[in-house]
Design an enzyme around this catalytic site. Structure first.
Site, PDB file in Angstrom:
ATOM      1  N   SER A  43      36.419  47.120  48.899  1.00  0.00           N
ATOM      2  CA  SER A  43      36.301  46.259  47.777  1.00  0.00           C
ATOM      3  C   SER A  43      37.834  45.560  47.570  1.00  0.00           C
ATOM      4  CB  SER A  43      35.969  46.683  46.430  1.00  0.00           C
ATOM      5  OG  SER A  43      34.531  47.000  46.655  1.00  0.00           O
ATOM      6  N   SER A  44      38.904  46.423  47.674  1.00  0.00           N
ATOM      7  CA  SER A  44      40.165  46.039  47.232  1.00  0.00           C
ATOM      8  C   SER A  44      40.660  44.851  48.164  1.00  0.00           C
ATOM      9  CB  SER A  44      41.097  47.259  47.436  1.00  0.00           C
ATOM     10  OG  SER A  44      40.733  48.260  46.777  1.00  0.00           O
ATOM     11  N   TRP A  46      38.805  42.648  49.317  1.00  0.00           N
ATOM     12  CA  TRP A  46      38.069  41.386  49.100  1.00  0.00           C
ATOM     13  C   TRP A  46      38.481  40.804  47.709  1.00  0.00           C
ATOM     14  CZ3 TRP A  46      32.455  41.181  50.644  1.00  0.00           C
ATOM     15  CH2 TRP A  46      32.108  41.538  51.903  1.00  0.00           C
ATOM     16  N   ALA A  47      39.536  41.446  46.851  1.00  0.00           N
ATOM     17  CA  ALA A  47      39.842  40.966  45.596  1.00  0.00           C
ATOM     18  C   ALA A  47      40.704  39.867  45.833  1.00  0.00           C
ATOM     19  CB  ALA A  47      40.765  42.072  44.919  1.00  0.00           C
ATOM     20  N   GLU A 115      43.827  34.295  33.739  1.00  0.00           N
ATOM     21  CA  GLU A 115      42.171  34.308  34.071  1.00  0.00           C
ATOM     22  C   GLU A 115      41.590  34.582  32.776  1.00  0.00           C
ATOM     23  OE1 GLU A 115      41.467  36.654  37.140  1.00  0.00           O
ATOM     24  OE2 GLU A 115      42.479  35.943  38.702  1.00  0.00           O
ATOM     25  N   HIS A 234      30.240  38.887  38.176  1.00  0.00           N
ATOM     26  CA  HIS A 234      31.100  37.841  38.194  1.00  0.00           C
ATOM     27  C   HIS A 234      30.246  36.535  38.145  1.00  0.00           C
ATOM     28  CE1 HIS A 234      34.265  35.418  39.606  1.00  0.00           C
ATOM     29  NE2 HIS A 234      35.213  36.341  39.518  1.00  0.00           N
ATOM     30  N   ARG A 280      33.954  37.285  30.873  1.00  0.00           N
ATOM     31  CA  ARG A 280      33.154  37.211  32.066  1.00  0.00           C
ATOM     32  C   ARG A 280      31.663  37.603  31.735  1.00  0.00           C
ATOM     33  NH1 ARG A 280      36.263  40.244  37.158  1.00  0.00           N
ATOM     34  NH2 ARG A 280      37.470  38.336  37.533  1.00  0.00           N
ATOM     35  N   HIS A 339      29.471  42.593  40.361  1.00  0.00           N
ATOM     36  CA  HIS A 339      30.719  42.539  40.990  1.00  0.00           C
ATOM     37  C   HIS A 339      31.776  43.729  40.837  1.00  0.00           C
ATOM     38  CE1 HIS A 339      34.523  40.678  42.128  1.00  0.00           C
ATOM     39  NE2 HIS A 339      35.043  40.676  40.962  1.00  0.00           N
ATOM     40  N   GLU A 363      37.373  52.395  41.578  1.00  0.00           N
ATOM     41  CA  GLU A 363      36.429  51.869  40.990  1.00  0.00           C
ATOM     42  C   GLU A 363      35.370  52.879  40.472  1.00  0.00           C
ATOM     43  OE1 GLU A 363      33.065  48.132  41.041  1.00  0.00           O
ATOM     44  OE2 GLU A 363      34.911  48.322  42.368  1.00  0.00           O
ATOM     45  N   ARG A 374      35.488  44.547  31.610  1.00  0.00           N
ATOM     46  CA  ARG A 374      36.442  44.495  32.358  1.00  0.00           C
ATOM     47  C   ARG A 374      37.389  43.088  32.320  1.00  0.00           C
ATOM     48  NH1 ARG A 374      38.646  43.645  38.159  1.00  0.00           N
ATOM     49  NH2 ARG A 374      36.667  42.549  38.241  1.00  0.00           N
ATOM     50  N   LEU A 380      42.663  46.283  40.021  1.00  0.00           N
ATOM     51  CA  LEU A 380      43.513  46.749  40.977  1.00  0.00           C
ATOM     52  C   LEU A 380      44.515  47.547  40.279  1.00  0.00           C
ATOM     53  CD1 LEU A 380      43.976  43.615  43.301  1.00  0.00           C
ATOM     54  CD2 LEU A 380      42.487  45.690  43.503  1.00  0.00           C
TER      55      LEU A 380
END
Length: 519
Positions: A43-44, A46-47, A115, A234, A280, A339, A363, A374, A380
């Site tokens: 997953s990292s 893909w961040a 963000e 997400h 989110r 997500h 995670e 979150r 990360l």
């Protein structure tokens, strides 16, 4: 029983937390278990957003911590938030020294994005939306050059051996289509650094193997699981029909992109003062409501970003191209997708689980940082902080550095993988019954159906790990009779002012499930 004993620290997983921990442990010998070729399938990698850190002189760790607590909807541990945010800057500098090519200004400062729910632009990024991939590339290169780290690729953990509350070994099997049977590897210490649970859902942004197996095997061994009900969706997965769904990074909205429906009307302005940059969970429910009503929500980047999306956000541009979407002239269809799992294996401030000789980071761990929702790009950061803490704690528990031999697993035959139809059914149930909007009747139905799936292939450890985590999520969601952060109950829409973090063992979750499996 086929077993191997080693002086190495066994690390389950190969993402950011696993790599960073392995480098921190050096020169103590490590065995890293990677289901794919190292650097792939995590997953990292893909961040897209980056790492949150107060790098600007006008920003402070205290402000970062306040935003973290606020976004977490009342269940963040404030002491954890303060400590993690204080450490953030040092980890950015460490990653820079390890070769991560963070975006820099002409003056040498870090380029940062704002963000959702951040009060300041503090997300350090790489080439717009390439942060995870580039950080992973830098760490993989370092690990490949570190002689104390042995990487066992195309293998996965399937279970833990426990004696008197102490983890004494990890069962490891091949992860290919012709899976080798598991072999027990007893290490000097054991660190779970695998992914979360997003892939348990049919609509997800997670890599295919990230389906709650690490949390599930720890739960099956007796570890306490915290905050299992809090799954973050997400808001802006690209609704192109891909599985997993590509991600339209939140940084696009940070740059001014807006959300519209098929009539071209913005809909977030009436839901929150921050509109597209609301927390989110609020944006995800706004998009989910538009989808359910047939209004086809989409992300409009044309005015705010224009043609620069093709060069500044290459991952988004590539995903759009695959789907035949032109974000320069049209909008990007989006949907809320599973997500990030805020819940996981409960750990203390040193990454220690409730089982002796088992540490966790990444995670799969629940540290108290994320609460019910979150804060963007804190994932990360948490992996970095707790990877180093766990590795340091492990070193403090071990003696002098041994000269460990490289491990070769003996042939133990083959086993059947999880049935594809059962995994597909499980994922549909989680999306339909344990998703963005929940209610008691659906959650009870989900528990009963998960029971049937589990006992359709009872001898499959990998499937049992998935169903264990799914059971914990659904049971904890059923027990939380309120709405908080990412957990929204349509039958309990109000937030309980006395809300606290949840803790549950698998035995407790199975007792809850048993009530409804018999109905």
């Amino acid at each position: 029983m086929t077993s191997v004993t080693t002086e190495r620290v066994v690390i389950v997983g190969a993402g950011l937390g696993a790599l960073y921990a392995a480098l921190t442990l050096a020169p103590y010998p490590v065995l890293m278990i990677s289901p794919e070729v190292l650097g792939e399938g995590a997953s990292s990698a893909w961040a897209q957003g980056g790492v949150a850190a107060a790098m600007d002189d006008r920003d402070t760790p205290e402000e970062h911590a306040r935003d973290t607590v606020s976004a977490g909807a009342g269940t963040v541990d404030p002491a954890v938030a303060t400590a993690v945010c204080q450490e953030a800057r040092q980890h950015i500098l460490n990653l820079t020294n390890l070769g991560t090519p963070f975006d820099r200004t002409p003056e040498g400062g870090y380029v940062m994005s704002r963000e959702a729910a951040h009060s300041f632009a503090r997300v350090v990024r790489v080439r717009g939306d390439q942060a995870g991939a580039e950080i992973m590339k830098a760490l993989v290169a370092q690990v490949r050059e570190t002689p104390s780290v042995q990487v066992m690729e195309r293998h996965m953990a399937t279970g833990l051996e426990v004696h008197d509350g102490r983890v004494t070994g990890v069962w490891i099997a091949g992860s290919g289509s012709d899976r080798s049977a598991p072999v027990l590897v007893r290490g000097a210490a054991h660190l779970m650094a695998g992914g979360g649970s997003g892939g348990l859902y049919a609509l997800t942004t997670n890599p295919p193997r990230i389906r709650g197996q690490v949390i599930g095997m720890a739960a099956r061994a007796g570890a306490v699981i915290a905050d299992a009900e809090f799954v973050q969706f997400h808001p802006t997965a690209i609704a192109s029909g891909e599985d997993p769904a590509p991600l339209a990074t939140e940084a696009l909205r940070g740059e001014g992109a807006i959300l519209v429906n098929k009539m071209g009307k913005r809909f977030m302005q009436g839901l929150h003062p921050d509109a597209e940059l609301a927390p989110r969970d609020i944006v995800a429910r706004g998009i989910y409501a538009q989808t359910q009503a047939g209004y086809e929500p989409s992300l409009d980047t044309r005015e705010a970003i224009g043609a620069e999306i093709l060069t500044h956000f290459p991952a988004v541009a590539e995903a759009c191209a695959r789907a035949g979407i032109d974000p320069v002239t049209g909008t990007i269809p989006v949907a809320a997708a599973a997500h990030y799992h805020m819940g996981g294996i409960k750990v203390d401030d040193q990454g220690r689980s409730t089982l002796d000789n088992l540490w966790c980071c990444g995670e799969c761990a629940s540290t108290g940082l994320h609460g019910a929702n979150r804060l963007a790009s804190n994932g990360l950061l948490e992996a970095l902080v707790y990877a180093r803490r766990a590795a340091t704690s492990i070193l403090n528990n071990l003696g002098t550095v041994p000269a460990a031999e490289e491990i070769t697993l003996p042939d133990a035959g083959t086993i059947a993988p999880p049935r594809e139809d059962l995994v597909a059914d499980l994922r549909r149930i989680m999306t339909d019954k344990v998703g963005v909007v929940r209610n008691g009747a659906d959650l009870k139905d989900a528990l009963a159906r998960i029971y049937l799936i589990e006992f359709s292939q009872p001898s499959c450890e990998a499937l049992s790990n998935m169903t264990a985590t799914a059971t914990l999520i659904a049971a904890a969601a059923l027990m939380r009779e309120e709405s908080r952060g990412a957990h929204f109950r349509s039958d309990f829409p109000q937030t309980d002012p006395t809300g606290v973090r949840s803790e549950m063992t698998l035995d407790q979750a199975l007792d809850i499930r048993a009530r409804y499996a018999k109905e």
